[in-house]
Design a protein around this motif. Structure first.
Motif, PDB file in Angstrom:
ATOM      1  N   LEU A 162       0.836  -1.204   0.000  1.00  0.00           N
ATOM      2  CA  LEU A 162       0.000   0.000   0.000  1.00  0.00           C
ATOM      3  C   LEU A 162       0.871   1.256   0.000  1.00  0.00           C
ATOM      4  N   SER A 163       1.929   1.267   0.804  1.00  0.00           N
ATOM      5  CA  SER A 163       2.839   2.418   0.848  1.00  0.00           C
ATOM      6  C   SER A 163       3.550   2.607  -0.488  1.00  0.00           C
ATOM      7  N   ALA A 164       3.918   1.485  -1.119  1.00  0.00           N
ATOM      8  CA  ALA A 164       4.591   1.559  -2.423  1.00  0.00           C
ATOM      9  C   ALA A 164       3.681   2.191  -3.469  1.00  0.00           C
ATOM     10  N   ILE A 165       2.408   1.820  -3.447  1.00  0.00           N
ATOM     11  CA  ILE A 165       1.443   2.392  -4.406  1.00  0.00           C
ATOM     12  C   ILE A 165       1.292   3.896  -4.171  1.00  0.00           C
ATOM     13  N   ILE A 166       1.181   4.289  -2.903  1.00  0.00           N
ATOM     14  CA  ILE A 166       1.034   5.718  -2.576  1.00  0.00           C
ATOM     15  C   ILE A 166       2.274   6.491  -3.016  1.00  0.00           C
ATOM     16  N   LEU A 167       3.463   5.955  -2.704  1.00  0.00           N
ATOM     17  CA  LEU A 167       4.705   6.637  -3.074  1.00  0.00           C
ATOM     18  C   LEU A 167       4.863   6.712  -4.588  1.00  0.00           C
ATOM     19  N   PHE A 168       4.499   5.635  -5.278  1.00  0.00           N
ATOM     20  CA  PHE A 168       4.571   5.623  -6.742  1.00  0.00           C
ATOM     21  C   PHE A 168       3.671   6.708  -7.321  1.00  0.00           C
ATOM     22  N   THR A 169       2.499   6.886  -6.722  1.00  0.00           N
ATOM     23  CA  THR A 169       1.577   7.937  -7.174  1.00  0.00           C
ATOM     24  C   THR A 169       2.193   9.317  -6.984  1.00  0.00           C
ATOM     25  N   PHE A 170       2.859   9.522  -5.834  1.00  0.00           N
ATOM     26  CA  PHE A 170       3.505  10.806  -5.582  1.00  0.00           C
ATOM     27  C   PHE A 170       4.617  11.083  -6.599  1.00  0.00           C
ATOM     28  N   MET A 171       5.292  10.030  -7.022  1.00  0.00           N
ATOM     29  CA  MET A 171       6.455  10.196  -7.900  1.00  0.00           C
ATOM     30  C   MET A 171       6.087  10.224  -9.379  1.00  0.00           C
ATOM     31  N   LEU A 172       4.786  10.084  -9.687  1.00  0.00           N
ATOM     32  CA  LEU A 172       4.371  10.069 -11.096  1.00  0.00           C
ATOM     33  C   LEU A 172       4.711  11.379 -11.802  1.00  0.00           C
ATOM     34  N   ASP A 173       4.644  12.498 -11.058  1.00  0.00           N
ATOM     35  CA  ASP A 173       4.921  13.799 -11.668  1.00  0.00           C
ATOM     36  C   ASP A 173       6.332  13.879 -12.225  1.00  0.00           C
ATOM     37  N   ILE A 174       7.224  13.070 -11.685  1.00  0.00           N
ATOM     38  CA  ILE A 174       8.616  13.114 -12.134  1.00  0.00           C
ATOM     39  C   ILE A 174       8.728  12.639 -13.570  1.00  0.00           C
ATOM     40  N   VAL A 175       7.972  11.574 -13.900  1.00  0.00           N
ATOM     41  CA  VAL A 175       8.075  11.001 -15.246  1.00  0.00           C
ATOM     42  C   VAL A 175       7.031  11.569 -16.198  1.00  0.00           C
TER      43      VAL A 175
END
Length: 685
Positions: A24-37
């Motif tokens: 669950l934390s990985a999914i949340i963090l991945f969502t936060f980092m989407l703006d980078i790509v």
């Protein structure tokens, strides 16, 4: 057996819990980092006018231009020819062979003429003989084709003339073939050979044509095209061309420029068009998050601690992960341990380096990552093992100094001139970051302790304050118990330190372990001062109920005052299920039927190393205090006897205390007791 099954089930439950929480934390963090790509893209078409300047957001190789440049470099490579001297010698040898054949046939012809053979037959025979000799050469040299008439005309010459012609042809061929000749040079070379032979004055007019024909047919290239060496040089030329790249920050199209096919191709290559999907960067971020969360998972799977503590620590680590710079490392060290704090610091630094990178910077903003990492590691070292508020403030000041040092290093390495206002801003930011981390740590620590029910070192130090209401209660209502608890605390702390257990927890827990004795303080020997023992007037069963009750009473009082679970467990478990032997013997002496299980504490047995050590220290301190003349030998024997008795009684079956650690605990307790009860000098009256 049941205990092993229970431990296995708890471990399995924690595995599922950690997998769910980390995923669950990985999914949340991945969502936060989407703006980078998910970089800015443009909806453009060919031959459209650009309304703004567009820069590349990444470095990418332009394979089309690279291949064009390599083709151009390959085309500029000149063919490689190699001059061969053997060609001239070979062609001269062929010319010599031809005229030697003519001379041989001529000599036979002269011999036949001397025998007065018919002249026509002789000529025909000579031509046939010459034709046979030339057959092999003509097969190898298609251009060397002499007619019968030409052969007959040559044979009609005398031997001296043929010898002179041979010398001239070989000489002219040698001179011309000594030059580097290619296919394009052969026409001129043949003309030059013909000219020189005509000027030689050694060739009769009637045979000039066949002689010149022979010489011209023997002219070939002396510089031969080397295909292998040429291909090698072409390959070297292609490899020497550096890949053509579109660099990060490079302007691909300027404002007002027409987007032709080449520019459109470059925009497409740089991934700046809306009709493209950024699959690779998304996969990269997913891989980074997966690796990072796998490290967390491995940390908690290999950590030897109870499932409850690991669950709380995992949630804290993932929550604190959102906090900046040294705050996260200090909170996790104070709430959990230094190992997890260091792991989290490294991962936070890497994540921040990716998330805070500039639009035209590298994949990871290394200065940001190092800035956070150095500050976090500095805070861990400066916190040390003492977690007072003053220590946290000292650590935060150290972080500020570290931040200042790193910023100074960065500014010096960039070799850029900065205004005074910029330098002051950077300095204020560095100091504020460090101080704020310490202040927020102090402010947030109670919140985490209360929310997750964790016992930090700072909380333990607060609980060890003699002014704590419960400690005052013990001191005033049961002073003997208070003194006994302090002695037990010293023994337990020293023993825990020798095996790497939590000495501070053992010390503070020892202060409160006999809190239940304050309910009936006079029924415990240490609180009786030259007065009658109330147990003398009570039956053994009543006495044992009063003594056994102090463990449960203490736990209830601690729970009533919202004390940490670890302290409550120490009060409830420090006697385990041990037997009250004194009252068993007393009951037997009175002739009562004794069921030993009724004279045992209800337990449970010690569940942790710290509680097991406290139980040893508790029994040892009471026993040694009752000795009239304690000596080193007596103390050592007594300690070994008490430990062996508890071991045989199975009191250590449910904690992770090994035999090796138990021996070290024995030695530590003996050394501490010998220091307390050392021999003193007897002073005269």
């Amino acid at each position: 057996m049941m205990r092993s099954v229970k431990k296995f089930l708890n471990a399995l439950k924690f595995t599922y819990f950690s997998l769910f929480t980390i995923t669950l934390s990985a999914i949340i963090l991945f969502t936060f980092m989407l703006d980078i790509v998910q970089k800015e893209t443009y909806e453009l078409k060919e031959f459209q006018i650009a309304h703004e300047a567009i820069r590349s957001l990444k470095t990418v190789e332009d394979t089309v231009k690279t291949e064009q440049e390599r083709d151009r470099a390959a085309n500029e490579v000149a063919p490689v020819y190699q001059f061969t001297e053997d060609v001239a010698k070979n062609r001269q040898a062929i010319a010599t062979s031809i005229f030697d054949f003519l001379l041989d046939v001529k000599k036979e012809l002269v011999a036949d003429s001397a025998e007065e053979v018919e002249e026509v037959k002789i000529a025909e025979k000579s031509v046939e003989a010459m034709r046979e000799k030339l057959a092999a050469l003509e097969a190898e040299e298609p251009e060397l084709q002499l007619s019968n008439k030409a052969i007959a005309d040559l044979l009609a010459q005398d031997i001296e003339t043929l010898e002179g012609i041979k010398t001239s042809v070989v000489s002219v061929l040698g001179e011309e073939l000594s030059k580097p000749l290619r296919t394009s040079d052969l026409t001129f070379a043949k003309y030059e050979v013909e000219r020189q032979l005509r000027l030689s004055n050694t060739i009769p007019v009637e045979i000039e044509e066949p002689v010149i024909s022979i010489a011209r047919s023997l002219l070939v290239e002396t510089e031969i095209f080397n295909e292998t060496l040429t291909a090698s040089r072409v390959q070297e030329a292609r490899e020497a061309v550096e890949p053509i790249r579109i660099l990060q920050g490079q302007v691909i199209v300027r404002e007002g420029q027409v987007i032709d096919r080449e520019v459109y191709r470059q925009l497409e290559l740089a991934g700046l068009l809306t009709n493209q999907t950024q699959v690779k960067p998304l996969a990269g971020i997913a891989l980074f998050v997966s690796v990072m969360m796998s490290i967390f998972f491995l940390h908690f799977q290999t950590w030897r601690e109870s499932s409850i503590v690991k669950k709380k620590s995992l949630v804290i680590a993932l929550v604190v992960f959102l906090f900046p710079t040294a705050l996260a490392s200090m909170l996790i060290k104070l709430l959990v341990n230094e190992r997890l704090a260091l792991t989290t610091s490294i991962i936070i630094a890497a994540t921040a380096g990716i998330m805070l990178q500039d639009g035209y910077a590298a994949i990871v903003q290394m200065e940001i990552a190092l800035y956070i990492l150095f500050g976090s590691i500095t805070s861990l070292y400066l916190l040390g093992n003492i977690s007072r508020r003053s220590t946290i403030l000292r650590a935060s000041l150290g972080v500020s100094i570290c931040n200042l040092g790193f910023i100074a290093f960065y500014l010096l390495m960039t070799q850029t001139t900065y205004a005074l206002t910029e330098l002051i801003f950077y300095a204020i930011a560095a100091i504020t970051s460090g101080v704020l981390s310490g202040a927020l740590t102090i402010g947030l620590l109670p919140f985490f302790e209360t929310s997750f029910g964790l016992l930090s070192d700072m909380k333990l130090i607060e609980l060890s304050n003699p002014n704590h209401p419960l400690l005052k209660k013990i001191l005033t209502e049961a002073p003997g118990t208070y003194h006994h608890s302090v002695m037990v605390a010293n023994l337990a702390d020293a023993a825990c330190e020798t095996i790497g257990a939590n000495g501070l927890l053992a010390r503070v827990g020892s202060y409160y372990h006999d809190l239940g004795k304050t309910v009936r303080p006079r029924f415990f020997i240490e609180n009786q001062h030259a007065e009658q023992n109330p147990h003398d007037a009570l039956p053994p069963k009543k006495s044992k109920d009063i003594i056994i009750a102090h463990a449960a009473d203490g736990a209830q009082l601690l729970e009533k005052h919202k004390m940490p679970r670890e302290i409550v467990d120490i009060a409830r478990q420090h006697h385990g299920t041990s037997l009250l032997k004194f009252f068993v013997f007393k009951a037997k002496e009175l002739g009562e039927d004794v069921i030993e299980d009724e004279y045992r504490y209800p337990g449970p047995k010690p569940q942790t190393k710290e509680i097991a050590i406290i139980s040893i220290a508790d029994s040892v301190e009471a026993a040694v205090r009752s000795m009239k003349e304690p000596t080193s030998e007596k103390i050592n024997a007594l300690v070994c006897s008490i430990v062996s008795d508890k071991l045989r009684d199975g009191q250590f079956d449910e904690c992770d205390l090994s035999m090796k650690e138990l021996k070290r605990v024995e030695r530590a307790i003996c050394e501490t007791l010998n220091g307390m009860f050392h021999n003193r000098i007897e002073y005269p009256d």
